[in-house]
Motif scaffolding. Structure first.
Motif, PDB file in Angstrom:
ATOM      1  N   SER A 148      -4.161  59.968 -16.316  1.00 18.41           N
ATOM      2  CA  SER A 148      -4.241  60.886 -17.460  1.00 18.41           C
ATOM      3  C   SER A 148      -2.941  60.994 -18.247  1.00 18.41           C
ATOM      4  O   SER A 148      -2.860  61.762 -19.202  1.00 18.41           O
ATOM      5  CB  SER A 148      -4.626  62.284 -16.967  1.00 18.41           C
ATOM      6  OG  SER A 148      -5.887  62.262 -16.328  1.00 18.41           O
ATOM      7  N   THR A 149      -1.948  60.238 -17.849  1.00 24.73           N
ATOM      8  CA  THR A 149      -0.649  60.341 -18.520  1.00 24.73           C
ATOM      9  C   THR A 149      -0.731  59.808 -19.946  1.00 24.73           C
ATOM     10  O   THR A 149      -1.159  58.683 -20.164  1.00 24.73           O
ATOM     11  CB  THR A 149       0.425  59.585 -17.738  1.00 24.73           C
ATOM     12  OG1 THR A 149       0.522  60.133 -16.419  1.00 24.73           O
ATOM     13  CG2 THR A 149       1.773  59.698 -18.425  1.00 24.73           C
ATOM     14  N   ILE A 150      -0.312  60.619 -20.893  1.00 24.47           N
ATOM     15  CA  ILE A 150      -0.309  60.238 -22.303  1.00 24.47           C
ATOM     16  C   ILE A 150       1.012  59.601 -22.686  1.00 24.47           C
ATOM     17  O   ILE A 150       1.073  58.594 -23.389  1.00 24.47           O
ATOM     18  CB  ILE A 150      -0.572  61.459 -23.199  1.00 24.47           C
ATOM     19  CG1 ILE A 150      -1.930  62.085 -22.880  1.00 24.47           C
ATOM     20  CG2 ILE A 150      -0.460  61.070 -24.675  1.00 24.47           C
ATOM     21  CD1 ILE A 150      -3.108  61.186 -23.176  1.00 24.47           C
ATOM     22  N   ALA A 151       2.097  60.205 -22.230  1.00 24.97           N
ATOM     23  CA  ALA A 151       3.429  59.725 -22.594  1.00 24.97           C
ATOM     24  C   ALA A 151       4.410  60.004 -21.472  1.00 24.97           C
ATOM     25  O   ALA A 151       4.193  60.904 -20.647  1.00 24.97           O
ATOM     26  CB  ALA A 151       3.916  60.386 -23.879  1.00 24.97           C
ATOM     27  N   MET A 152       5.477  59.238 -21.469  1.00 24.82           N
ATOM     28  CA  MET A 152       6.582  59.485 -20.547  1.00 24.82           C
ATOM     29  C   MET A 152       7.868  59.470 -21.338  1.00 24.82           C
ATOM     30  O   MET A 152       7.986  58.766 -22.348  1.00 24.82           O
ATOM     31  CB  MET A 152       6.606  58.441 -19.437  1.00 24.82           C
ATOM     32  CG  MET A 152       5.412  58.551 -18.499  1.00 24.82           C
ATOM     33  SD  MET A 152       5.480  57.411 -17.110  1.00 24.82           S
ATOM     34  CE  MET A 152       6.875  58.074 -16.177  1.00 24.82           C
ATOM     35  N   GLY A 153       8.798  60.264 -20.871  1.00 24.59           N
ATOM     36  CA  GLY A 153      10.046  60.375 -21.612  1.00 24.59           C
ATOM     37  C   GLY A 153      11.245  60.472 -20.705  1.00 24.59           C
ATOM     38  O   GLY A 153      11.126  60.761 -19.509  1.00 24.59           O
ATOM     39  N   ILE A 190       7.848  57.186 -24.660  1.00 25.31           N
ATOM     40  CA  ILE A 190       6.934  56.090 -24.920  1.00 25.31           C
ATOM     41  C   ILE A 190       5.508  56.558 -24.690  1.00 25.31           C
ATOM     42  O   ILE A 190       5.227  57.272 -23.720  1.00 25.31           O
ATOM     43  CB  ILE A 190       7.286  54.882 -24.010  1.00 25.31           C
ATOM     44  CG1 ILE A 190       6.417  53.671 -24.347  1.00 25.31           C
ATOM     45  CG2 ILE A 190       7.168  55.249 -22.528  1.00 25.31           C
ATOM     46  CD1 ILE A 190       6.946  52.375 -23.697  1.00 25.31           C
ATOM     47  N   PHE A 191       4.616  56.181 -25.602  1.00 24.08           N
ATOM     48  CA  PHE A 191       3.199  56.425 -25.407  1.00 24.08           C
ATOM     49  C   PHE A 191       2.651  55.331 -24.495  1.00 24.08           C
ATOM     50  O   PHE A 191       2.814  54.144 -24.775  1.00 24.08           O
ATOM     51  CB  PHE A 191       2.456  56.406 -26.746  1.00 24.08           C
ATOM     52  CG  PHE A 191       2.583  57.682 -27.524  1.00 24.08           C
ATOM     53  CD1 PHE A 191       3.363  57.743 -28.654  1.00 24.08           C
ATOM     54  CD2 PHE A 191       1.910  58.824 -27.109  1.00 24.08           C
ATOM     55  CE1 PHE A 191       3.481  58.927 -29.374  1.00 24.08           C
ATOM     56  CE2 PHE A 191       2.015  60.008 -27.828  1.00 24.08           C
ATOM     57  CZ  PHE A 191       2.811  60.051 -28.954  1.00 24.08           C
ATOM     58  N   ILE A 192       1.982  55.739 -23.426  1.00 19.00           N
ATOM     59  CA  ILE A 192       1.530  54.793 -22.409  1.00 19.00           C
ATOM     60  C   ILE A 192       0.466  53.846 -22.965  1.00 19.00           C
ATOM     61  O   ILE A 192       0.487  52.654 -22.689  1.00 19.00           O
ATOM     62  CB  ILE A 192       0.989  55.533 -21.179  1.00 19.00           C
ATOM     63  CG1 ILE A 192       2.091  56.415 -20.572  1.00 19.00           C
ATOM     64  CG2 ILE A 192       0.444  54.562 -20.153  1.00 19.00           C
ATOM     65  CD1 ILE A 192       3.335  55.680 -20.176  1.00 19.00           C
ATOM     66  N   SER A 193      -0.452  54.338 -23.772  1.00 19.90           N
ATOM     67  CA  SER A 193      -1.587  53.527 -24.191  1.00 19.90           C
ATOM     68  C   SER A 193      -1.191  52.389 -25.120  1.00 19.90           C
ATOM     69  O   SER A 193      -1.680  51.265 -24.982  1.00 19.90           O
ATOM     70  CB  SER A 193      -2.632  54.404 -24.877  1.00 19.90           C
ATOM     71  OG  SER A 193      -2.069  55.011 -26.032  1.00 19.90           O
TER      72      SER A 193
END
Length: 127
Positions: free
Chosen positions: A30-35, A51-54
């Motif tokens: 469910s992760t959308i983004a990581m920073g 960064i946006f994961i998708s």
């Protein structure tokens, strides 16, 4: 729940480089983004890169643009931060974070929008 473990920090001289890693585990689907964020004692935590994961879109704070690069290895659930041309003012504890929230480009570097945090890795730059 998502667990995050950072590594790669250290002590370098000005102009040096490091590669920080953040390994994610748990409910990462469910992760959308990581920073990546950083904080020095007495100051607020600031976002430096995300960064946006998708789709892999990346965003940077003005202070690090051109010197830091965020990337991901989706197969390994790992996000990296290449930090180059380091300056003494880059000295801080660097934290990795993940969010399941929908973000826009104006909020992706806001720490309050992130749900999960690692323990941090220290980066010290000497002049």
């Amino acid at each position: 729940q998502v667990q995050l473990v950072e590594s790669g920090g250290g002590s370098v001289q000005a102009g040096g480089s490091l590669r920080l890693s953040c390994a994610a585990s748990g409910s990462t689907a469910s992760t959308i983004a990581m920073g990546w964020f950083r904080q020095v004692p007495g100051k607020e935590r600031e976002g430096v890169a995300a960064i946006f994961i998708s789709h892999g879109g990346t965003y940077y704070a003005d202070s690090v643009t051109g010197r830091f690069t965020i990337s991901q290895d989706v197969a390994k659930n790992t996000v990296y931060l290449e930090v180059n041309s380091l300056k003494p003012e880059d000295t801080a504890m660097y934290y990795c974070a993940a969010t399941n929230s929908m973000l826009g480009r104006y909020s992706i570097l806001h720490p309050l929008r992130y749900d999960y945090w690692g323990q941090g890795t220290q980066v010290t730059v000497s002049s």
